[in-house]
Design a protein around this motif. Structure first.
Motif, PDB file in Angstrom:
ATOM      1  N   UNK A  66       0.921  -1.139   0.062  1.00 28.56           N
ATOM      2  CA  UNK A  66       0.020   0.183   0.139  1.00 28.56           C
ATOM      3  C   UNK A  66       0.938   1.218   0.069  1.00 28.56           C
ATOM      4  N   UNK A  67       2.124   1.267   0.114  1.00 26.59           N
ATOM      5  CA  UNK A  67       3.268   2.268   0.309  1.00 26.59           C
ATOM      6  C   UNK A  67       3.357   2.775  -1.144  1.00 26.59           C
ATOM      7  N   UNK A  68       3.057   1.892  -2.345  1.00 23.43           N
ATOM      8  CA  UNK A  68       3.525   2.351  -3.488  1.00 23.43           C
ATOM      9  C   UNK A  68       2.250   3.129  -3.956  1.00 23.43           C
ATOM     10  N   UNK A  69       2.093   4.227  -3.903  1.00 27.53           N
ATOM     11  CA  UNK A  69       0.745   4.834  -4.394  1.00 27.53           C
ATOM     12  C   UNK A  69       0.722   5.556  -5.711  1.00 27.53           C
ATOM     13  N   UNK A  70       1.558   5.439  -6.478  1.00 24.93           N
ATOM     14  CA  UNK A  70       1.814   6.157  -7.753  1.00 24.93           C
ATOM     15  C   UNK A  70       1.304   5.275  -8.877  1.00 24.93           C
ATOM     16  N   UNK A  71       0.625   6.107  -9.956  1.00 24.63           N
ATOM     17  CA  UNK A  71       0.252   5.409 -10.894  1.00 24.63           C
ATOM     18  C   UNK A  71       1.084   4.797 -11.825  1.00 24.63           C
ATOM     19  N   UNK A  72       2.427   5.367 -11.789  1.00 29.14           N
ATOM     20  CA  UNK A  72       3.155   5.188 -12.946  1.00 29.14           C
ATOM     21  C   UNK A  72       4.351   4.458 -12.712  1.00 29.14           C
ATOM     22  N   UNK A  73       4.171   3.721 -11.745  1.00 27.31           N
ATOM     23  CA  UNK A  73       5.271   2.376 -11.632  1.00 27.31           C
ATOM     24  C   UNK A  73       4.426   1.049 -11.700  1.00 27.31           C
ATOM     25  N   UNK A  74       3.367   1.211 -12.247  1.00 26.49           N
ATOM     26  CA  UNK A  74       2.557  -0.110 -12.504  1.00 26.49           C
ATOM     27  C   UNK A  74       2.185  -0.401 -13.651  1.00 26.49           C
ATOM     28  N   UNK A  75       1.867  -1.719 -14.181  1.00 25.68           N
ATOM     29  CA  UNK A  75       1.499  -2.040 -15.682  1.00 25.68           C
ATOM     30  C   UNK A  75       0.143  -2.932 -15.206  1.00 25.68           C
ATOM     31  N   UNK A  76      -0.809  -2.692 -16.077  1.00 23.05           N
ATOM     32  CA  UNK A  76      -2.086  -3.572 -15.660  1.00 23.05           C
ATOM     33  C   UNK A  76      -2.593  -4.355 -17.090  1.00 23.05           C
ATOM     34  N   UNK A  77      -3.401  -5.153 -16.834  1.00 22.96           N
ATOM     35  CA  UNK A  77      -4.048  -5.843 -17.895  1.00 22.96           C
ATOM     36  C   UNK A  77      -5.232  -4.741 -17.961  1.00 22.96           C
ATOM     37  N   UNK A  78      -5.379  -4.461 -19.350  1.00 20.44           N
ATOM     38  CA  UNK A  78      -6.462  -3.552 -19.734  1.00 20.44           C
ATOM     39  C   UNK A  78      -7.871  -3.621 -19.299  1.00 20.44           C
ATOM     40  N   UNK A  79      -8.360  -4.776 -19.170  1.00 19.80           N
ATOM     41  CA  UNK A  79      -9.620  -5.071 -18.585  1.00 19.80           C
ATOM     42  C   UNK A  79      -9.648  -4.669 -17.126  1.00 19.80           C
ATOM     43  N   UNK A  80      -8.710  -4.665 -16.320  1.00 18.63           N
ATOM     44  CA  UNK A  80      -8.848  -4.315 -15.139  1.00 18.63           C
ATOM     45  C   UNK A  80      -9.366  -2.983 -14.928  1.00 18.63           C
ATOM     46  N   UNK A  81      -9.198  -1.913 -16.001  1.00 14.76           N
ATOM     47  CA  UNK A  81      -9.589  -0.598 -16.068  1.00 14.76           C
ATOM     48  C   UNK A  81     -10.666  -0.394 -16.707  1.00 14.76           C
ATOM     49  N   UNK A  82     -11.712  -1.603 -16.711  1.00 14.95           N
ATOM     50  CA  UNK A  82     -12.918  -1.254 -17.577  1.00 14.95           C
ATOM     51  C   UNK A  82     -13.989  -0.322 -16.534  1.00 14.95           C
ATOM     52  N   UNK A  83     -13.924  -0.536 -15.310  1.00 19.01           N
ATOM     53  CA  UNK A  83     -14.746   0.397 -14.509  1.00 19.01           C
ATOM     54  C   UNK A  83     -14.036   1.084 -13.314  1.00 19.01           C
ATOM     55  N   UNK A  84     -12.583   1.545 -13.907  1.00 18.13           N
ATOM     56  CA  UNK A  84     -11.685   2.288 -12.845  1.00 18.13           C
ATOM     57  C   UNK A  84     -11.187   3.498 -13.706  1.00 18.13           C
ATOM     58  N   UNK A  85     -11.461   4.867 -13.154  1.00 20.39           N
ATOM     59  CA  UNK A  85     -11.029   5.886 -13.750  1.00 20.39           C
ATOM     60  C   UNK A  85     -10.288   6.744 -12.570  1.00 20.39           C
TER      61      UNK A  85
END
Length: 315
Positions: A162-181
Motif C-alpha cells: 500500500x506504500x506504492x501509491x503512484x500510477x506510473x510504477x504499475x502495468x495492468x491488464x487493460x480489462x482491469x480498468x473497465x470500471x476504474x478511472x
C-alpha cells in the motif's frame, strides 16, 4: 495477436514540460520491448510541449497525440487517453519522468507469466545536480512494497504494498480498468486509485526492479512540490484520507496500519513545519483536524512509525 502486434499502451500526460518531455519520449524509444504504443496528452500547455509531442508522433507512428486546448488536470488527461487503449496491457508515465530501458519487458513478462491483474515495480527520485538530474536510491518504503519479488499476492497477504501509491510504477491488464478511472479536478489523483487497485485485484505482483526515474524538478513546479498552498494541501489530505478509507472498507486493517506508519513518519512532519510559519491559520487547522482523524482510527493504536524514515526523503 501476432508476435508484432502492440502489447502495451503507455499513457503520457504533461502540461508545460517541454524541457523534460524529450527525455520521457527517448526513454520509451529505448525500451528493449519495442511492442508499445504511447498516447501523449498535452493538457493545455502554454509552452512548447505540444510541439515536442507532435514531433514525436511525426517521427514514430507508435505515438498518438491528444491535445486539450485548456488544462483539465492530470486525472482528466489520463482518463481521456484510457478511452483509446486497445492493447492487452496499459501503463502510465508522467511526461517529465523516464522509464528504465528494461521496464516494459520486465513488467509485461511478469504479467504474462502470472496472470495477475497488475504488477508494481520500484522507482527512484531523480534530483537536480548542477546542470543535470541524478537518480537516487530506492527509498525504504518503496523497497518494503516491492522487494522481495512477490507473485500472485494480495493486499491482505502483503499490506506493505500500500506504500506504492503512484500510477506510473504499475502495468495492468487493460480489462482491469473497465470500471476504474481517475478523479478529476484534484491533485494527488493517483493515491485513491492505487488503493482501489490493490483492493480490487484478484492478485497482483511486485518486483524490485527500478522501472521509473521520478523527476523532482529544480524549479519546484511539480504538484508534489506545492504542499504549502492551501488548496494543494486540501487535495493532499483528501487523497490520504480516501486511500485509508478504501483500505478500511476492504477490511485490509494491516494495510491501514502500514499507511498510518508512513503518513505519521513522513507526510505529517513537513506539514507541521509549514503550518508553524504559514500566514493562513486555516492551514494549521486543516493539518490538526487531519491528525485528530488519524488518532480516532482503530488502527492508530497499532501504528509504530519509524522516525528515521523522514531523512530518506532527501535520497
Amino acid at each position: 495477436m501476432t508476435a508484432s502486434d502492440p502489447l502495451v499502451t503507455m499513457i503520457v500526460p504533461g502540461r508545460d514540460i517541454a524541457p523534460f518531455a524529450p527525455a520521457a519520449i527517448a526513454s520509451l524509444r529505448a525500451q528493449t520491448e519495442p511492442r508499445w504504443r504511447a498516447v501523449l496528452v498535452d493538457d493545455g500547455s502554454t509552452d512548447a510541449t505540444g510541439s515536442v509531442f507532435a514531433e514525436a508522433a511525426d517521427a514514430d507512428a507508435r505515438f498518438t497525440v491528444i491535445r486539450h486546448p485548456a488544462s483539465r488536470g492530470l486525472g482528466a488527461a489520463r482518463n481521456a487517453a484510457l478511452e483509446l487503449v486497445d492493447t492487452p496491457y496499459l501503463g502510465f508515465l508522467d511526461g517529465d519522468d523516464e522509464l528504465t530501458p528494461t521496464a516494459l519487458a520486465r513488467l509485461t513478462d511478469t504479467l504474462a507469466e502470472t496472470g495477475s491483474d497488475f504488477v508494481a515495480g520500484a522507482y527512484v527520485r531523480s534530483r537536480p545536480h548542477h546542470d543535470t538530474y541524478v537518480a537516487g536510491r530506492v527509498q525504504p518504503w518503496v523497497a518494503a512494497a516491492t522487494d522481495p519479488e512477490r507473485r500472485r499476492t494480495t493486499i491482505l497477504q502483503h499490506p506493505n504494498a500500500s506504500a506504492n501509491i503512484v500510477a506510473w510504477s504499475k502495468l495492468s491488464r487493460t480489462g482491469f480498468w473497465d470500471d476504474l478511472r481517475f478523479p478529476e479536478g484534484v491533485a494527488y489523483e493517483d493515491q485513491i486509485v492505487a488503493q482501489l487497485m490493490y483492493t480490487r485485484a484478484r492478485t497482483f505482483d511486485v518486483i524490485p526492479d527500478i522501472v521509473v526515474h521520478w523527476r523532482i524538478r529544480a524549479d519546484g513546479t511539480s504538484i508534489t512540490q506545492g504542499k504549502a498552498q492551501l488548496p494543494v494541501l486540501r487535495d493532499y489530505l483528501a487523497a490520504l484520507r480516501g486511500g485509508i478509507h478504501v483500505l478500511r472498507d476492504a477490511g485490509a486493517s494491516a494495510a491501514v496500519t502500514a499507511r498510518l506508519d508512513l503518513i505519521i513518519a513522513m507526510d505529517v512532519p513537513p506539514l507541521l513545519e509549514i503550518a508553524v510559519t504559514h500566514d493562513d491559520p486555516a492551514y494549521a487547522a486543516e493539518v490538526d483536524a487531519f491528525l485528530d482523524e488519524l488518532r480516532d482510527l482503530p488502527e492508530y493504536a497499532d501504528s509504530s512509525p519509524d522516525p528515521t524514515l523522514a531523512a530518506a526523503l532527501s535520497w
